[in-house]
Write a protein that holds these residues in place. Structure first.
Motif, short mmCIF file in Angstrom:
data_model
loop_
_atom_site.label_atom_id
_atom_site.label_comp_id
_atom_site.label_asym_id
_atom_site.label_seq_id
_atom_site.Cartn_x
_atom_site.Cartn_y
_atom_site.Cartn_z
N MET A 533 0.82 -1.21 0.00
CA MET A 533 0.00 0.00 0.00
C MET A 533 0.86 1.26 0.00
O MET A 533 0.49 2.28 -0.60
CB MET A 533 -0.93 -0.02 1.22
N SER A 534 2.03 1.21 0.65
CA SER A 534 2.88 2.39 0.74
C SER A 534 3.48 2.76 -0.61
O SER A 534 3.71 3.93 -0.90
CB SER A 534 3.99 2.16 1.76
N PHE A 535 3.76 1.75 -1.45
CA PHE A 535 4.41 2.02 -2.73
C PHE A 535 3.42 2.11 -3.88
O PHE A 535 3.82 2.32 -5.01
CB PHE A 535 5.46 0.95 -3.02
N THR A 536 2.13 1.92 -3.61
CA THR A 536 1.12 2.09 -4.65
C THR A 536 0.13 3.19 -4.33
O THR A 536 -0.66 3.57 -5.18
CB THR A 536 0.35 0.76 -4.84
N ASP A 537 0.17 3.68 -3.09
CA ASP A 537 -0.74 4.75 -2.66
C ASP A 537 -2.21 4.35 -2.85
O ASP A 537 -3.06 5.19 -3.13
CB ASP A 537 -0.46 6.06 -3.42
N SER A 538 -2.51 3.09 -2.70
CA SER A 538 -3.89 2.64 -2.85
C SER A 538 -4.04 1.28 -2.20
O SER A 538 -3.06 0.56 -1.99
CB SER A 538 -4.29 2.55 -4.33
N THR A 622 3.67 10.14 8.60
CA THR A 622 3.94 9.46 7.34
C THR A 622 3.08 8.22 7.17
O THR A 622 2.58 7.93 6.09
CB THR A 622 5.43 9.07 7.28
N PHE A 623 2.90 7.45 8.26
CA PHE A 623 2.09 6.24 8.20
C PHE A 623 0.88 6.43 9.11
O PHE A 623 0.93 6.09 10.29
CB PHE A 623 2.90 5.03 8.65
#
Length: 654
Positions: A533-538, A622-623
């Protein structure tokens, strides 16, 4: 409030001043009225004191006991766990310099609810029963999760309700034996559970044979119930003449003696273990079961038990708990007798203690006020706390003495034994919760006070309680972060620099030592989902999962389909001997592959520093907690769905 605790130096019970438990989500605060000490029948033979010298331990230490090390697997596990979590010094002080072996005590409590979380199914003033286990005993007020409570019927007095724990053990054994009218049943066992099992068999109209008092009968029995090790050993030479061919043996104990086990196998008997905490060494299919359903069923019929089936209970006052425990652990305790502790009707609440150190310091602009909650592991916390732009405000510890020690360690302004001063001092901006015995309740109190929370480890081992923490953080709109997330490793930081757009594909494989059915395993799986999810923003649109079991290993193979056509592959292996991780990713900016990823204290400190910087500047972390909770929910759905099939597809959108 006084709470009975076991002194690690002497093994005797003393009283420690502890704060009154406060209500947290998913639980209830109970005023204890009675506790039935039931540990004498549940302790393994190598943990019971056979002689008075075993209690004082003048000639042996925990690391050099008279028995072989393999005879004390629980002690070895506790020692290794203490070494891994607190270091060599703490483990040495706890297990080497200690001259006694601490005993684990199981108890059945009865009390009245004084405060309860909403929509829990319980009410204030309702009488309840529950089961506790540990090296200490509860204080007059105790916090218990509502999923561990059993309501007591109105017509059942407290003197009978305190038999709920051994009664639940007896009920499971009788239920497994399928006792009915006229069925010949043999019951062996002189403990409380055995006595109650005889009463339940009589209540069902069975043809009862008391295997402790009667000689072998001419008529062979189709069903035998044993509730203690001595009864199983006594039955071993009789089995050939007492049991029918392929008869059933209901073992209401963790393990059968080797001789009894061999005799049952020679007779081709069907053996069924009904012990609540069964480890399954002799029966691979045996699993630990919750005692609550059996306790609830027993309480509905306890008033109908004949008086001879009710055990004699020796009462002890709350101020003489050590004498009660000594009586319970005594080797020559009368058969069928139980020991109960009567608690005071009123509770003297200890107020929250706060002591300041020196002159109060004004709050400085640009400085983040950090409060620390811990009772052990100060060195590990100091490595995580960034030294720049951070000032320690308050320290919370279970006792004033420990709080004073931690105040000097962290150079804090004040110490306390309660969370409430942190929420009202006007200087604390964020709370760091370290290793402590009541982390779940403390985490809930911090979030209810609307303070950002940083956790160095999981606050609970229950998945439902872990999800409750995330739900409370979302409801209060409070940032929440877990410090050992794999997103703090250097490999992921390098991956962030490589990434210019969504990766073509990403593969993350890890081996974890934790078993699959645990909160830690669920969070490890959630971290892998959070990575995607962090590297796809979805949130992934589609998720496929497959479970494969190899002896002790359980592997979950996941494929996450993304909206842009790329994919993420996650392989999670639980039950491995050693942890191992591997990350491979292909992006338009390049290819990256790293193995043996380990989050270091320096990377955690840098991540925590960024977390605090965002809070000081008023930016969102950030998270955010909503992302982490989405990942945990997805991991829970994977676990729940795999229980019903091998290959499944889940829609994770939204």
């Amino acid at each position: 409030m006084k709470r009975p605790v076991q002194d690690p130096r002497t093994g005797r019970f003393t009283y420690a001043e502890t704060p009154v438990p406060r209500l947290a989500p998913g639980g209830a605060v109970i005023r204890v009225s009675q506790c039935l000490l039931h540990a004498a029948a549940t302790l393994a033979a190598n943990e019971r004191p056979a002689t008075p010298e075993a209690r004082t331990g003048t000639e042996t230490t925990a690391l050099a006991p008279a028995a072989k090390p393999e005879a004390k697997p629980g002690l070895v596990r506790r020692m290794w766990s203490s070494f891994r979590q607190a270091g060599f010094k703490k483990a040495y002080e706890t297990f080497v310099t200690r001259k006694v072996t601490l005993f684990s005590i199981e108890y059945g409590g009865v009390g009245v609810i004084t405060a309860v979380a909403p929509r829990s199914g319980f009410q204030i003033g309702q009488r309840v029963a529950w089961v506790g286990y540990g090296q200490d005993l509860p204080g007059p007020l105790v916090f218990v999760a509502t999923n561990r409570l059993v309501a007591i019927p109105e017509d059942v007095p407290d003197d009978l309700a305190r038999l709920a724990l051994p009664g639940g053990i007896a009920w499971r054994a009788v239920e497994a034996a399928e006792v009915r009218l006229g069925l010949p049943v043999g019951v062996g066992g002189q403990n409380v559970a055995g006595r109650l099992a005889r009463g339940l068999c009589q209540l069902a109209g069975a043809d009862l044979c008391d295997l402790d008092a009667a000689p072998p009968r001419a008529q062979r029995l189709p069903v035998l119930i044993v509730t203690d090790t001595a009864a199983a050993e006594r039955l071993t030479p009789w089995l050939s003449s007492l049991a029918q061919p392929q008869a059933r043996l209901i073992a209401s104990l963790p393990m059968l003696p080797e001789a009894a086990w061999a005799a049952c196998r020679a007779q081709e008997m069907q053996i069924q273990f009904t012990w609540f905490g069964g480890r399954g060494e002799q029966d691979p299919l045996a699993t630990a079961a919750s005692p609550l359903p059996a306790m609830e069923a027993f309480l509905r019929f306890v008033t109908a038990l004949p008086p001879p089936a009710r055990p004699a209970i020796e009462r002890h006052d709350f101020n003489a708990i050590d004498a009660a425990v000594q009586e319970m652990l005594c080797a020559d305790t009368a058969p069928g007798r139980a020991v109960a502790v009567t608690y005071p009707a009123t509770v003297e609440a200890s107020p929250a203690v706060r002591f300041d150190v020196g002159v109060a310091r004004p709050k400085l602009s640009g400085m983040v006020g950090l409060a620390v909650i811990a009772d052990t592991g100060q060195d590990a916390l100091r490595e995580i706390i960034p030294s720049r732009q951070v000032r320690a405000t308050g320290v919370v510890a279970p006792t004033p003495e420990k709080a004073r020690q931690l105040v000097k360690t962290f150079d804090a302004e004040y110490g306390t034994n309660d969370v409430s001063p942190l929420c009202s001092d006007g200087k604390t901006d964020v709370v760091l919760l370290g290793r402590t015995g009541d982390a779940f309740r403390l985490a809930c109190e911090v979030l209810q006070g609307r303070l950002p929370l940083f956790l160095t480890q999981l606050p609970t081992d229950e998945e439902s309680e872990l999800e409750e923490v995330f739900r409370l953080a979302m409801a209060q709109d409070v940032p929440l972060m877990i410090g050992f997330a794999r997103l703090t490793t250097p490999a992921f930081a390098e991956l962030k620099r490589l990434r210019t757009e969504a990766p073509s594909w990403l593969r993350y494989d890890f081996h974890a030592t934790c078993p699959a059915p645990s909160a830690e395993a669920t969070l490890r799986l959630a971290e892998a989902v959070l990575l995607a999810m962090s590297f796809t923003d979805s949130v992934p649109e589609r998720l496929y999962a497959q479970e494969v079991s190899h002896e002790r290993l359980t592997t979950l193979a996941l494929t996450l389909a993304l909206a842009d056509g790329s994919s993420v592959h996650i392989s999670a292996t639980f039950g491995a001997e050693s942890p191992r991780e591997r990350l491979a990713v292909q992006t338009p900016a390049g290819y990256l592959e790293r193995e043996d990823l380990t989050p270091s204290p320096a990377s955690q400190r840098a991540c925590f520093e960024g977390f605090l910087r965002d809070l000081a500047e008023g930016r969102a972390p950030t998270f955010p907690v909503i992302r982490l909770q989405q990942a945990v929910r997805t991991a829970l759905r994977i676990r729940d769905s795999l229980a019903f099939g091998t290959v499944i597809g889940l829609s994770a959108a939204g």
